[in-house]
Scaffold this active site. Structure first.
Site, PDB file in Angstrom:
ATOM      1  N   GLY A 129      47.424  41.717  23.562  1.00  0.00           N
ATOM      2  CA  GLY A 129      47.586  43.083  23.064  1.00  0.00           C
ATOM      3  C   GLY A 129      47.550  44.098  24.186  1.00  0.00           C
ATOM      4  N   ASP A 130      47.891  45.332  23.787  1.00  0.00           N
ATOM      5  CA  ASP A 130      47.825  46.470  24.700  1.00  0.00           C
ATOM      6  C   ASP A 130      46.664  47.326  24.210  1.00  0.00           C
ATOM      7  OD1 ASP A 130      48.129  49.104  25.688  1.00  0.00           O
ATOM      8  OD2 ASP A 130      50.256  48.767  26.072  1.00  0.00           O
ATOM      9  N   GLN A 157      46.953  52.313  44.882  1.00  0.00           N
ATOM     10  CA  GLN A 157      47.396  51.218  44.011  1.00  0.00           C
ATOM     11  C   GLN A 157      47.300  51.468  42.510  1.00  0.00           C
ATOM     12  OE1 GLN A 157      45.670  47.233  45.142  1.00  0.00           O
ATOM     13  NE2 GLN A 157      47.861  46.911  44.934  1.00  0.00           N
ATOM     14  N   TYR A 200      52.802  44.362  38.054  1.00  0.00           N
ATOM     15  CA  TYR A 200      53.357  43.061  37.655  1.00  0.00           C
ATOM     16  C   TYR A 200      54.881  43.108  37.756  1.00  0.00           C
ATOM     17  CZ  TYR A 200      48.698  42.402  35.527  1.00  0.00           C
ATOM     18  OH  TYR A 200      47.340  42.285  35.299  1.00  0.00           O
ATOM     19  N   HIS A 227      38.125  51.947  36.464  1.00  0.00           N
ATOM     20  CA  HIS A 227      38.493  52.455  37.800  1.00  0.00           C
ATOM     21  C   HIS A 227      40.011  52.533  38.003  1.00  0.00           C
ATOM     22  CE1 HIS A 227      38.831  48.510  40.414  1.00  0.00           C
ATOM     23  NE2 HIS A 227      39.579  48.456  39.341  1.00  0.00           N
ATOM     24  N   ASP A 228      40.762  51.858  37.138  1.00  0.00           N
ATOM     25  CA  ASP A 228      42.232  51.931  37.228  1.00  0.00           C
ATOM     26  C   ASP A 228      42.783  53.254  36.716  1.00  0.00           C
ATOM     27  OD1 ASP A 228      42.537  49.345  38.187  1.00  0.00           O
ATOM     28  OD2 ASP A 228      42.831  48.461  36.198  1.00  0.00           O
ATOM     29  N   ASN A 261      41.633  52.718  47.705  1.00  0.00           N
ATOM     30  CA  ASN A 261      42.600  51.721  47.235  1.00  0.00           C
ATOM     31  C   ASN A 261      43.117  52.049  45.839  1.00  0.00           C
ATOM     32  OD1 ASN A 261      44.081  49.352  47.811  1.00  0.00           O
ATOM     33  ND2 ASN A 261      42.840  48.301  46.275  1.00  0.00           N
ATOM     34  N   ASP A 293      44.135  40.755  26.685  1.00  0.00           N
ATOM     35  CA  ASP A 293      44.952  41.262  27.806  1.00  0.00           C
ATOM     36  C   ASP A 293      46.408  41.314  27.369  1.00  0.00           C
ATOM     37  OD1 ASP A 293      45.913  41.805  30.571  1.00  0.00           O
ATOM     38  OD2 ASP A 293      43.922  41.122  31.157  1.00  0.00           O
TER      39      ASP A 293
HETATM   40  N1  SAM Z   1      38.670  42.447  34.273  1.00  0.00           N
HETATM   41  C1  SAM Z   1      39.387  41.682  35.277  1.00  0.00           C
HETATM   42  C2  SAM Z   1      38.569  41.507  36.533  1.00  0.00           C
HETATM   43  O1  SAM Z   1      37.716  42.354  36.816  1.00  0.00           O
HETATM   44  O2  SAM Z   1      38.824  40.530  37.242  1.00  0.00           O
HETATM   45  C3  SAM Z   1      40.741  42.287  35.599  1.00  0.00           C
HETATM   46  C4  SAM Z   1      40.733  43.695  36.105  1.00  0.00           C
HETATM   47  S1  SAM Z   1      42.370  44.288  36.491  1.00  0.00           S
HETATM   48  C5  SAM Z   1      42.019  45.565  37.597  1.00  0.00           C
HETATM   49  C6  SAM Z   1      42.864  45.123  35.022  1.00  0.00           C
HETATM   50  C7  SAM Z   1      43.196  44.210  33.867  1.00  0.00           C
HETATM   51  O3  SAM Z   1      43.542  45.022  32.741  1.00  0.00           O
HETATM   52  C8  SAM Z   1      44.362  43.290  34.120  1.00  0.00           C
HETATM   53  O4  SAM Z   1      44.063  41.997  33.694  1.00  0.00           O
HETATM   54  C9  SAM Z   1      45.474  43.893  33.270  1.00  0.00           C
HETATM   55  O5  SAM Z   1      46.444  42.948  32.869  1.00  0.00           O
HETATM   56  C10 SAM Z   1      44.693  44.466  32.126  1.00  0.00           C
HETATM   57  N2  SAM Z   1      45.400  45.558  31.434  1.00  0.00           N
HETATM   58  C11 SAM Z   1      46.013  46.615  32.013  1.00  0.00           C
HETATM   59  N3  SAM Z   1      46.550  47.405  31.074  1.00  0.00           N
HETATM   60  C12 SAM Z   1      46.275  46.833  29.882  1.00  0.00           C
HETATM   61  C13 SAM Z   1      46.562  47.191  28.541  1.00  0.00           C
HETATM   62  N4  SAM Z   1      47.249  48.303  28.244  1.00  0.00           N
HETATM   63  N5  SAM Z   1      46.118  46.374  27.555  1.00  0.00           N
HETATM   64  C14 SAM Z   1      45.432  45.241  27.846  1.00  0.00           C
HETATM   65  N6  SAM Z   1      45.114  44.862  29.111  1.00  0.00           N
HETATM   66  C15 SAM Z   1      45.540  45.651  30.112  1.00  0.00           C
END
Ligand code: SAM
Length: 346
Positions: A236-237, A307, A148, A256-257, A303, A211
């Site tokens: 929130g985080d 990424q 972002y 997966h992230d 990916n 989110d």
């Molecule tokens: N679940 C959605 C989908 O499948 O379309 C989004 C998946 S995207 C790969 C990861 C999501 O996790 C994003 O919306 C991101 O903003 C959110 N995210 C990442 N780190 C986060 C955190 N520490 N706390 C809350 N949300 C988080």
């Protein structure tokens, strides 16, 4: 001397070699608005007319249109005045901006962001990490800080990721009977495409999109209509802030992230917050246990290397993570589409 199989090898080689040319042709036709124009015109148009409407060269447009015909994204008819082009069903359904199943934003995210990261794939394999520094000159210490890196980039990401749920959302939400779960949190729920599918299939459910604050703000402003009372928001985080109690947590394309350590941190925290009898639904693309495929999952795992910090996993790998966090009765459902579902219970 050579078997029929041998004769196919060059064919396969050239097909792979040209893979990115194919992607770029589709992206470019989308970006220029070829499919939107042909949908609006409700008939076929000549390359001259398309070039004039879209402000491009005639020579470039003619070649782009012909390549789209070769890819079956357009059909061509030869008339006495020349060639006339029209959309195929695939383009009308998925490549026009106005279609309910439009993948336009997904393709644009691939074209403008993913493609640039993949330029550094060799470096990613050497380094074993994502390539934001090389591709965009930003540090990736904070992964979502890099993803972002501007408001514009975040919005592109949100539109891009949301698009797929109009095709695959129903299958993952229907993979298990989720009707016993009424209070649902979609952790990292982003633009809410999956939350919408969930409330439409389960009339008694409410879904809270949890989110990062700036994502929630944009989801409210642009994606979820204010009259939709069954979708609420929580800023929130999920690594640092509390996770409220719920019957079910959805984690779609979240694990997966991240590497295993971060996944465990999140799953353990979620397990503590989960109501007894509640559960977690993982939505991910699953790798075969024997490493044979599916190719899409293997590509997505590459990916994740360029990424993100994670990887795609097998059902066993996800099940082990869930079990280590305390979840039991783990069930895996392959949907036959791009995304699969795993349910674990507390
Ligand atoms: N679940 C959605 C989908 O499948 O379309 C989004 C998946 S995207 C790969 C990861 C999501 O996790 C994003 O919306 C991101 O903003 C959110 N995210 C990442 N780190 C986060 C955190 N520490 N706390 C809350 N949300 C988080």
């Amino acid at each position: 001397m050579s078997s029929t199989e041998d004769l196919d090898y060059p064919q396969i080689l050239f097909q792979y070699n040209n893979g990115f040319l194919v992607s770029k042709i589709m992206f470019t036709a989308c970006e220029l608005g070829v499919f939107d124009l042909l949908l609006e015109s409700e008939g076929s148009l000549s390359s001259d007319a398309i070039a004039e409407h879209l402000g491009t060269s005639v020579s470039g447009m003619e070649r782009l249109l012909d390549a789209c015909v070769g890819l079956k994204l357009l059909e061509v008819e030869m008339k006495s005045e020349g060639a006339f082009y029209r959309n195929t069903e695939l383009s009308n359904l998925y490549l026009t901006k106005s279609s309910p199943k439009s993948q336009y934003h997904n393709l644009m995210y691939y074209s403008k962001t993913v493609y640039l990261c993949w330029h550094y794939l060799t470096d990613a394999v050497r380094d074993g990490k994502n390539q934001y520094e090389r591709a965009f000159g930003v540090s990736s210490k904070d992964l979502f800080g890099a993803l972002y890196r501007s408001e514009e980039e975040m919005i592109k990401f949100m539109y891009g990721l949301n698009a797929i749920w109009s095709i695959c959302g129903r299958d993952v939400i229907a993979a298990f009977d989720l009707s016993p779960f009424t209070v649902i949190y979609d952790l990292g729920g982003c633009a809410g495409g999956l939350a919408q599918e969930c409330i439409s299939l389960y009339p008694k459910s409410t879904v809270t999109i949890y989110d990062l604050p700036k994502v929630v703000q944009v989801a409210k402003e642009r994606f979820v209509p204010p009259e939709e009372r069954r979708i609420t928001f929580h800023e929130g985080d999920f690594f640092k802030d509390p996770i409220p109690e719920a019957d079910l947590y959805i984690l779609a394309r979240i694990l997966h992230d991240w590497a295993d350590g971060k996944c465990m941190q999140l799953l353990t925290k979620m397990y503590k917050a989960c109501k007894p009898g509640g559960g977690v639904l993982l939505v991910e693309t699953l790798l075969n246990e024997d490493k044979t495929g599916p190719l899409e999952a293997q590509l997505y795992s590459m990916n994740m290397l360029v990424q993100a910090e994670g990887k795609e996993r097998t059902p066993t790998e996800y099940s082990k993570l869930l079990a280590a966090a305390g979840f039991r009765e783990i069930q895996v459902k392959k949907t036959g589409k791009l995304y699969d579902a795993i349910l674990g219970r507390k």
